[in-house]
Design a protein around this motif. Sequence first.
Motif, PDB file in Angstrom:
ATOM      1  N   VAL A  37       3.273  13.882   2.111  1.00  0.00           N
ATOM      2  CA  VAL A  37       3.052  12.511   2.552  1.00  0.00           C
ATOM      3  C   VAL A  37       3.511  11.571   1.447  1.00  0.00           C
ATOM      4  CG1 VAL A  37       1.301  10.797   3.160  1.00  0.00           C
ATOM      5  CG2 VAL A  37       1.101  13.130   4.015  1.00  0.00           C
ATOM      6  N   ALA A  38       4.378  10.651   1.797  1.00  0.00           N
ATOM      7  CA  ALA A  38       4.851   9.613   0.873  1.00  0.00           C
ATOM      8  C   ALA A  38       5.134   8.372   1.711  1.00  0.00           C
ATOM      9  CB  ALA A  38       6.090  10.070   0.129  1.00  0.00           C
ATOM     10  N   GLY A  94      -4.952  12.294   6.414  1.00  0.00           N
ATOM     11  CA  GLY A  94      -5.521  13.116   5.357  1.00  0.00           C
ATOM     12  C   GLY A  94      -5.333  12.573   3.956  1.00  0.00           C
ATOM     13  N   VAL A  95      -4.753  11.384   3.824  1.00  0.00           N
ATOM     14  CA  VAL A  95      -4.494  10.782   2.509  1.00  0.00           C
ATOM     15  C   VAL A  95      -4.826   9.299   2.588  1.00  0.00           C
ATOM     16  CG1 VAL A  95      -2.727  10.321   0.763  1.00  0.00           C
ATOM     17  CG2 VAL A  95      -2.611  12.403   2.110  1.00  0.00           C
ATOM     18  N   LEU A 150       0.839  -1.197   0.000  1.00  0.00           N
ATOM     19  CA  LEU A 150       0.000   0.000   0.000  1.00  0.00           C
ATOM     20  C   LEU A 150       0.872   1.244   0.000  1.00  0.00           C
ATOM     21  CD1 LEU A 150      -2.418  -1.092   2.865  1.00  0.00           C
ATOM     22  CD2 LEU A 150      -2.853  -1.265   0.415  1.00  0.00           C
ATOM     23  N   GLU A 151       0.383   2.308  -0.655  1.00  0.00           N
ATOM     24  CA  GLU A 151       1.084   3.590  -0.652  1.00  0.00           C
ATOM     25  C   GLU A 151       0.088   4.710  -0.439  1.00  0.00           C
ATOM     26  OE1 GLU A 151       3.251   4.068  -4.301  1.00  0.00           O
ATOM     27  OE2 GLU A 151       4.848   2.705  -3.651  1.00  0.00           O
ATOM     28  N   ALA A 152       0.528   5.717   0.291  1.00  0.00           N
ATOM     29  CA  ALA A 152      -0.242   6.957   0.484  1.00  0.00           C
ATOM     30  C   ALA A 152       0.666   8.099   0.043  1.00  0.00           C
ATOM     31  CB  ALA A 152      -0.654   7.125   1.939  1.00  0.00           C
ATOM     32  N   ILE A 153       0.257   8.803  -1.017  1.00  0.00           N
ATOM     33  CA  ILE A 153       1.095   9.856  -1.588  1.00  0.00           C
ATOM     34  C   ILE A 153       0.276  11.119  -1.770  1.00  0.00           C
ATOM     35  CG2 ILE A 153       2.492  10.542  -3.576  1.00  0.00           C
ATOM     36  CD1 ILE A 153       2.982   7.533  -4.071  1.00  0.00           C
ATOM     37  N   CYS A 154       0.796  12.231  -1.268  1.00  0.00           N
ATOM     38  CA  CYS A 154       0.182  13.546  -1.455  1.00  0.00           C
ATOM     39  C   CYS A 154       1.286  14.599  -1.344  1.00  0.00           C
ATOM     40  CB  CYS A 154      -0.909  13.806  -0.422  1.00  0.00           C
ATOM     41  SG  CYS A 154      -1.685  15.421  -0.604  1.00  0.00           S
ATOM     42  N   ALA A 155       1.649  15.207  -2.467  1.00  0.00           N
ATOM     43  CA  ALA A 155       2.735  16.193  -2.479  1.00  0.00           C
ATOM     44  C   ALA A 155       2.383  17.432  -1.656  1.00  0.00           C
ATOM     45  CB  ALA A 155       3.059  16.594  -3.913  1.00  0.00           C
TER      46      ALA A 155
END
Length: 92
Positions: free
Chosen positions: A21-22, A82-83, A12-17
């Motif tokens: 968040v990475a 938040g992601v 799983l990945e959670a990414i938000c520039a």
Amino acid sequence: MDNLTHGSFIWLEAICAERNVARRYTVALNRDLFGASIVEFAWGRIGTKGQGRAVSFACADEAARFARHLLRRRASAPKRIGVPYREVSLAP
């Protein structure tokens, strides 16, 4: 994610520039040489070594229940960080 069996591996990945968040999270359900069920999970920032743990269970059902608990916790990520996490497909 509910059909966890031995040999299962979930990335799983959670990414938000915008939020910087990475994150990555992996869960693997396997059996050791003595027949015990092992749940291995690792987490950390994408691109780093991160951290990990392995938990041994005598019963395969207990191991699958523990792995599902870990994945339910990841499902609450939008409220916590938040992601949302998304499942990443891995090429064989």
